[in-house]
Design a protein around this motif. Structure first.
Motif, PDB file in Angstrom:
ATOM      1  N   VAL A 134     -39.753  -7.195  -3.114  1.00 42.04           N
ATOM      2  CA  VAL A 134     -41.055  -7.333  -2.462  1.00 42.04           C
ATOM      3  C   VAL A 134     -41.157  -6.375  -1.283  1.00 42.04           C
ATOM      4  O   VAL A 134     -42.190  -5.733  -1.079  1.00 42.04           O
ATOM      5  N   LEU A 171     -42.156  -2.932  -2.250  1.00 35.06           N
ATOM      6  CA  LEU A 171     -43.573  -2.774  -2.556  1.00 35.06           C
ATOM      7  C   LEU A 171     -44.378  -2.380  -1.321  1.00 35.06           C
ATOM      8  O   LEU A 171     -45.365  -1.656  -1.428  1.00 35.06           O
ATOM      9  N   GLN A 186     -45.031 -18.110 -11.978  1.00 36.24           N
ATOM     10  CA  GLN A 186     -45.302 -17.865 -13.392  1.00 36.24           C
ATOM     11  C   GLN A 186     -46.277 -18.904 -13.945  1.00 36.24           C
ATOM     12  O   GLN A 186     -47.246 -18.564 -14.622  1.00 36.24           O
ATOM     13  N   PHE A 206     -47.256 -14.579 -13.038  1.00 31.21           N
ATOM     14  CA  PHE A 206     -46.707 -13.486 -12.239  1.00 31.21           C
ATOM     15  C   PHE A 206     -45.691 -12.659 -13.021  1.00 31.21           C
ATOM     16  O   PHE A 206     -45.760 -11.425 -13.035  1.00 31.21           O
ATOM     17  N   ILE A 207     -44.730 -13.310 -13.642  1.00 30.87           N
ATOM     18  CA  ILE A 207     -43.687 -12.576 -14.365  1.00 30.87           C
ATOM     19  C   ILE A 207     -44.295 -11.831 -15.547  1.00 30.87           C
ATOM     20  O   ILE A 207     -43.958 -10.670 -15.788  1.00 30.87           O
ATOM     21  N   ILE A 220     -45.918  -8.692 -14.082  1.00 32.34           N
ATOM     22  CA  ILE A 220     -44.953  -7.707 -13.601  1.00 32.34           C
ATOM     23  C   ILE A 220     -44.190  -7.073 -14.762  1.00 32.34           C
ATOM     24  O   ILE A 220     -43.906  -5.878 -14.754  1.00 32.34           O
ATOM     25  N   GLU A 221     -43.866  -7.848 -15.778  1.00 34.06           N
ATOM     26  CA  GLU A 221     -43.096  -7.330 -16.901  1.00 34.06           C
ATOM     27  C   GLU A 221     -43.944  -6.556 -17.905  1.00 34.06           C
ATOM     28  O   GLU A 221     -43.409  -5.880 -18.774  1.00 34.06           O
ATOM     29  N   ALA A 232     -55.145  -8.390 -12.048  1.00 36.05           N
ATOM     30  CA  ALA A 232     -54.608  -8.602 -10.695  1.00 36.05           C
ATOM     31  C   ALA A 232     -55.384  -9.690  -9.966  1.00 36.05           C
ATOM     32  O   ALA A 232     -54.807 -10.440  -9.179  1.00 36.05           O
ATOM     33  N   CYS A 278     -51.250 -16.757  -7.325  1.00 34.45           N
ATOM     34  CA  CYS A 278     -50.215 -16.627  -6.292  1.00 34.45           C
ATOM     35  C   CYS A 278     -50.673 -17.277  -4.990  1.00 34.45           C
ATOM     36  O   CYS A 278     -49.911 -17.980  -4.330  1.00 34.45           O
TER      37      CYS A 278
END
Length: 182
Positions: A16, A19, A70, A75-76, A79-80, A95, A102
């Motif tokens: 994080v 980022l 998640q 989230f995962i 990101i993946e 997003a 989130c």
């Protein structure tokens, strides 16, 4: 003596921070690519005090947070996903969904407050003995405090954590169950 590998929570915190810190991301890229780091600045004549011993954060809490992100924000999954094939508009739409989820997780499970009360962009002076754990000084840092500069980020502090209790035998490493549709 070799240092132990960082915990999952430490690695997540590092990811994080990469980022939001372009200079750190550049240094990690250079390290990965085998580019030599610039020579360190000369050290002061006085030796720095020894670093305090590190303590390991409980990994189940980090896994639990990932599971909550998640569950409520995918989230995962986000990101993946390889987003190269998607348009900026598609990524922006996804997003928004991830952001909303989130934010829900953070507000439900944490109380978070800014570290500084001043507005970003305001000028301030850090006195000698300021809390270096709470304030990172960037830019042309020369000499000792007091330092006068511009607040570029107020910082955040968690004032309360409300993660759900885990049942005995619960495997926190399972962040999201596989789904089989019948």
């Amino acid at each position: 003596m070799t240092r132990p590998n960082p915990s999952l929570l430490s690695r997540l915190a590092l990811a994080v921070s990469v980022l939001f810190q372009p200079a750190l991301a550049a240094r990690l890229r250079d390290l990965r690519d085998g580019v030599a780091a610039p020579a360190p600045a000369p050290s002061p004549a006085t030796a720095a005090p020894p670093a305090p011993p590190l303590r390991e954060a409980p990994h189940e809490a980090a896994l639990q947070l990932l599971g909550l992100l998640q569950r409520d924000a995918r989230f995962i999954d986000f990101i993946e996903e390889d987003v190269k094939a998607y348009s900026d508009a598609d990524i922006g739409a996804a997003a928004r969904v991830v952001h909303e989820g989130c934010r829900k997780v953070l507000r439900e499970h944490f109380s978070i407050q800014p570290l500084r009360s001043e507005t970003e962009g305001s000028r301030l002076t850090l006195p000698e003995g300021f809390d270096a754990a709470a304030v990172r000084v960037t830019g042309n840092v020369v000499g000792k405090a007091p330092f006068t500069g511009t607040l570029s980020h107020r910082g955040w502090r968690a004032t309360d954590t409300r993660l759900p209790k885990l049942a005995a035998g619960h495997d926190a490493a399972i962040l999201a169950q596989a789904e089989v549709e019948l």
